[in-house]
Structure formats: C-alpha cells, structure tokens
Design an enzyme around this catalytic site. Structure first.
Site, short mmCIF file in Angstrom:
data_model
loop_
_atom_site.label_atom_id
_atom_site.label_comp_id
_atom_site.label_asym_id
_atom_site.label_seq_id
_atom_site.Cartn_x
_atom_site.Cartn_y
_atom_site.Cartn_z
N GLU A 78 0.89 -1.18 0.00
CA GLU A 78 0.00 0.00 0.00
C GLU A 78 0.91 1.21 0.00
O GLU A 78 1.59 1.48 0.99
CB GLU A 78 -0.90 0.01 1.25
CG GLU A 78 -1.92 -1.11 1.28
CD GLU A 78 -3.01 -1.01 0.22
OE1 GLU A 78 -3.03 -0.01 -0.53
OE2 GLU A 78 -3.82 -1.92 0.14
N CYS B 269 -2.78 8.43 3.59
CA CYS B 269 -2.50 8.05 2.20
C CYS B 269 -3.66 8.43 1.29
O CYS B 269 -3.45 8.93 0.19
CB CYS B 269 -2.23 6.55 2.12
SG CYS B 269 -3.55 5.56 2.82
P1 NAP Z 1 8.61 5.23 4.16
O1 NAP Z 1 9.78 6.09 4.29
O2 NAP Z 1 8.50 4.34 2.98
O3 NAP Z 1 8.58 4.36 5.51
C1 NAP Z 1 7.59 3.41 5.76
C2 NAP Z 1 8.20 2.27 6.57
O4 NAP Z 1 9.24 1.65 5.80
C3 NAP Z 1 8.85 2.71 7.88
O5 NAP Z 1 8.70 1.70 8.84
C4 NAP Z 1 10.31 2.83 7.49
O6 NAP Z 1 11.21 2.69 8.55
C5 NAP Z 1 10.44 1.65 6.55
N1 NAP Z 1 11.57 1.74 5.62
C6 NAP Z 1 12.12 2.85 5.09
N2 NAP Z 1 13.14 2.50 4.26
C7 NAP Z 1 13.23 1.15 4.30
C8 NAP Z 1 14.09 0.18 3.69
N3 NAP Z 1 15.07 0.52 2.85
N4 NAP Z 1 13.88 -1.12 3.97
C9 NAP Z 1 12.90 -1.51 4.81
N5 NAP Z 1 12.07 -0.66 5.43
C10 NAP Z 1 12.21 0.67 5.17
O7 NAP Z 1 7.25 6.04 4.20
P2 NAP Z 1 6.85 7.19 5.20
O8 NAP Z 1 7.38 8.48 4.71
O9 NAP Z 1 7.14 6.80 6.58
O10 NAP Z 1 5.24 7.13 5.02
C11 NAP Z 1 4.57 7.96 4.16
C12 NAP Z 1 4.21 7.24 2.87
O11 NAP Z 1 3.38 6.12 3.16
C13 NAP Z 1 3.39 8.12 1.95
O12 NAP Z 1 3.83 7.96 0.65
C14 NAP Z 1 1.98 7.55 2.12
O13 NAP Z 1 1.13 7.77 1.03
C15 NAP Z 1 2.26 6.11 2.30
N6 NAP Z 1 1.10 5.45 2.91
C16 NAP Z 1 0.32 4.67 2.12
C17 NAP Z 1 -0.81 4.05 2.65
C18 NAP Z 1 -1.72 3.19 1.80
O14 NAP Z 1 -2.54 2.47 2.37
N7 NAP Z 1 -1.60 3.24 0.48
C19 NAP Z 1 -1.12 4.24 4.00
C20 NAP Z 1 -0.30 5.05 4.77
C21 NAP Z 1 0.82 5.66 4.21
P3 NAP Z 1 11.79 3.98 9.31
O15 NAP Z 1 10.66 4.63 9.99
O16 NAP Z 1 12.74 3.40 10.24
O17 NAP Z 1 12.41 4.86 8.25
#
Ligand code: NAP
Length: 453
Positions: free
Chosen positions: A226, A260
C-alpha cells in the site's frame, strides 16, 4: 543502540527504546515461526474467540493506547481515540471472516475443492501516520488466516505497536506477534530477506515499497504493497458548496493531511472557485492548533522534522512562484512541528505541491473551465490510489467516475475506508489489496484437492 522517540508537539523525548540487533531479529523470526506452528493448528472458532478477546482488550486499554498515539504521533486526542476504535473494529471484523474450502466441482467424475492455508511468518512494515490502525490492518487478517507476524513499525512511532503486540500475545499464543525496532535499512531489509519470512506486507512510500518488493519476489515471497498517492478531487459546476465544503475540508486535512487516501489536489469549476475557497478558508481558520493532549485542540503537529521541512519547502516554493498561500497564524508559544492547515490558491500544475504527494496539511486548489482538459491533469502519471468527484447527479459526474483510474473512486466523499470494502492502489500506488475477504486471501496459499470418483 537506543532510539529516542520524539513528541512532535514539544520536540522533547517521549521515550527511549533499544534498537533490535541482528541476533534479536533472528530470535524474533524464530519465535514467530514456533508460534505459527501452534497457531496454524487452532480451529476457526478458537481464532475467532481469541481475536474478539484481543478487541475487548484494545477497547479496555483504549485510554492508554490513545495517549501513546498522541504522544508519539501528535494527532489530537479525539482522532487517536477514533484510531483505537477503528483498531478494535477491524479486529472484530477479521475475527468473523471465514476461510472454509470452496467446492469447485462435485460431479460424477470428480470432487474438487480449493483450500486456503496460512502462508507462514509474515513481515509487516508500517509507517508513522496511523501507526496502530495500519498495524492492525496488517496483523489481523494474518492472524485470522493462521499466520504469525514480525512487525517493524516506523522508527518514530513504535510504542503503540509494542503495546498492541503485548495484547495480542496475551490472548492468542505467546510470541505470535513479534516487534522489531529500528531503521528501514538496518532492520526492515534484513527482516524481508530472512528465509523464514514467507510474505511481506508493506505500507509506506512508493520507492521503498518497490525496493522491498524486489527483495521479496527474488525469493518468491508473497507481497502486498500500500503505497503513496496524490488523490485528486474534482468539484463540478453543479456542486452545492454548502453541502460539500465541510467534507472536502475533513477528507483533505484529517490527521493533518498525513493520510494516504486524503484528498491532495482539489480541482474546482471556476463558477464555484471563490465560494469554495472562502468556505475552506473559514473552516481552516476555525481550527484549534496545538498539543493533541490539550482539551479542545482539533489540529496537531506534523509527525516528524523531515516531513515538517518537506511540507514547508513545498509551501515556500508555491509562494515564491506567485501562488496565493492562505495560512492561519499559529498560536504563540508552540514549539513543535506545527503547520496550520494551509490552502494554496491558483497554483501551477507543475508545482511540487500539486504534482507530488505532500503528505501534510496543505491543499492546492486549482480552478478549471473545461472538464476534459482538467481530467488530463487530475489523472496522475504515477499514482492511482483514490479520487473523487463532487456534485449532483449528471452525465459529467458519471464521465469523471469512468475516467478516474484509481483503486477507489468516491462520489461526494473521499478517504473513507471500511473493513469490508477492498482497498488498494493501482499504478505506482500499490499491489494487492487490503480488507474484506480478498484482503484475507493475501495471507494464504491455495491448495486444490482433486478426488477422482
Ligand atoms: P517510508 O519512508 O517508505 O517508511 C515506511 C516504513 O518503511 C517505515 O517503517 C520505514 O522505517 C520503513 N523503511 C524505510 N526504508 C526502508 C528500507 N530501505 N527497507 C525496509 N524498510 C524501510 O514512508 P513514510 O514516509 O514513513 O510514510 C509515508 C508514505 O506512506 C506516503 O507515501 C503515504 O502515502 C504512504 N502510505 C500509504 C498508505 C496506503 O494504504 N496506500 C497508507 C499510509 C501511508 P523507518 O521509519 O525506520 O524509516
């Protein structure tokens, strides 16, 4: 190494927590694997009962969970309480789902049925915006299917997930849900790579989702993603502004826009542009911005410094390029990552506040004269999570619904997600689906039994 969890309303340390090292990660997966061997053998009725007990305790611990969410995530208390209520509701919904075999053929020649078996140990990686709710979205269908879970919450909001796992393990089998703490690269990636993990469910940004999916698919692990979105809402010429303004505000700014499926770009027919902009300006100005713990606060801070800087940079870019920025002033004395609900009037289509996902409290409002032309902008090149059209029934409204290519299209609404309605993004917004029976099947593998007669 200890990680400091920062309260975004005060920038002070809320809690410190130890990062999981590689030995701890291996132990977590081993524990989850052993728990899976016990849990997979439980009957459907046992799982249903256990999950209702989990929901009961989520409700009983509601005040504590909501306080944790406000302290580490920043949202106002009423929204945190809503998140806890949603977590219990989603748990109960999943508890009642059924995975009975489906008979495909029962003829003179053969009896064929399709069974669904739990996939095994699931790796869940969650973001910081709705940390408890999204953990529940990942974990509960997994448990209903008979899986165990190792979850890596966002580094900035892990405490509520630790409490959730405690509750689940108390009412199911010990160690069924394991929490690992730490950064994406240090802990998330090794978790996805672990040979005993059989599925990845990831909610977060598109680049990280794509990267992790490649790792998972290399070992033929199942994947649900997602990802990001940049949802457009189109307000038609016949929309009644007095009916739609409040809902447009709510669905754009819920959780300070860090959702999101928030409405992130608003396209308004020129005949309604000023009236709707004025109505949204009034609603934004009426918000009480402050620490989510304080009585009467309706609008909290952005969750972390990185997001605060990124949203402010988009606002500054729009201002510098000549867009009108409408932003209520902040109350004096705030020392957190606060940005008041911000409207951007007359932005250009290529400004980052329009063409990129802001994921924060800012809404660009773009006037249009020609519906066909505006649809070419509204349909995003990469994202297709959700979209909406606002107005009374008419052929133009049907046409917009037909044109939008997102996973969900709302009419006179946006951002509504419910446990029984499948939810997922198209294009770069995701892969697979969550919620409902279809969401449950993502945690299973198929086994067809074909008996000759
Ligand atoms: P993110 O940077 O992708 O982080 C999400 C999760 O992934 C966090 O637990 C993060 O850990 C982890 N992560 C980051 N880099 C990683 C890697 N290389 N390997 C494994 N895990 C990794 O996203 P965000 O900025 O926190 O969240 C915002 C995004 O989420 C937005 O784009 C939003 O649209 C999307 N979102 C989508 C939905 C949906 O249902 N479609 C729902 C909610 C949010 P750390 O915290 O330790 O960096």
């Amino acid at each position: 190494m200890a990680i400091n969890i920062i309260n975004p309303a005060t920038k002070s340390v809320y809690k410190s927590i130890e990062e999981t090292d590689s030995a701890g990660l291996n132990t977590a997966v081993e524990n989850a694997k052993s728990a899976f061997e016990i849990w997979r053998k439980t009957s459907a009725a046992e799982r249903t009962q256990a999950m209702h007990r989990v929901a009961d305790e989520i409700e009983a611990c509601g005040a504590e969970l909501a306080e944790i969410i406000v302290s580490e995530q920043g949202k106002p208390m009423a929204i945190a309480q809503m998140e806890v209520g949603g977590a219990a509701g989603w748990t109960r919904y999943n508890a009642e789902l059924s995975l009975e075999p489906v008979v495909i053929e029962d003829s003179a020649e053969r009896y064929v049925e399709e069974q669904r078996l739990p996939v095994g140990v699931v790796a869940s990686i969650t973001p910081w915006n709705w940390p408890l709710m999204i953990a529940v979205w990942h974990i509960m269908p997994a448990l209903r299917a008979g899986c165990s879970v190792v979850i890596k919450p966002a580094s900035t909001t892990p405490i509520n997930t630790i409490k959730l796992a405690e509750i689940i393990n108390k009412h199911t089998v010990p160690n069924l849900v394991q929490v690992v703490i730490g950064g994406g690269r240090a802990v998330g990636e090794p978790l996805v790579k672990h040979p005993d993990v059989k599925k990845l469910v990831f909610t977060g940004s598109t680049p990280v989702g794509k990267h992790l999916a490649q790792i998972a698919v290399a070992d033929l692990k199942k994947v649900t993603l997602e990802l990001g979105g940049n949802d457009a809402g189109i307000v038609l010429e016949n929309a009644d502004i007095s009916k739609v303004a409040e809902k447009i505000y709510m669905t754009s700014f819920i959780n300070m826009g860090q959702t999101c499926a928030c409405l992130k770009r608003l396209y308004v027919h020129r005949s309604k542009y000023e009236a709707l902009s004025d109505a949204l300006t009034k609603i934004a100005a009426a918000q009480v911005v402050g620490n989510g713990m304080d009585e009467g606060v309706t609008f909290g801070p952005v969750q972390n410094e990185k997001q605060f800087n990124s949203v402010n940079a988009m606002i500054e870019e729009a201002k510098a390029a000549g867009a009108e920025v409408i932003q209520p002033s902040l109350p004096a004395g705030l020392n957190g990552y606060f940005i008041a609900p911000t409207l951007i009037k007359d932005p250009k289509h290529d400004m980052s506040v329009v063409c990129e996902e802001q994921f924060g409290p800012v809404l660009p409002i773009i006037p249009y004269d020609n519906l066909e032309e505006v649809m070419s902008h509204a349909i995003h090149k990469e994202f297709a999570l959700g979209g909406s059209v606002w107005g009374e029934e008419c052929p133009e409204r049907d046409w917009v619904v037909e044109q939008l290519d997102s996973g969900t299209v709302w009419i006179n609404n946006h951002a509504e997600v419910l446990p029984h309605i499948p939810f997922g993004g198209n294009k770069d917004s995701g892969m697979g689906v969550e919620f409902g029976q279809e969401g449950l099947l993502e945690y299973t593998v198929r086994k067809v039994v074909n008996r000759a007669k």
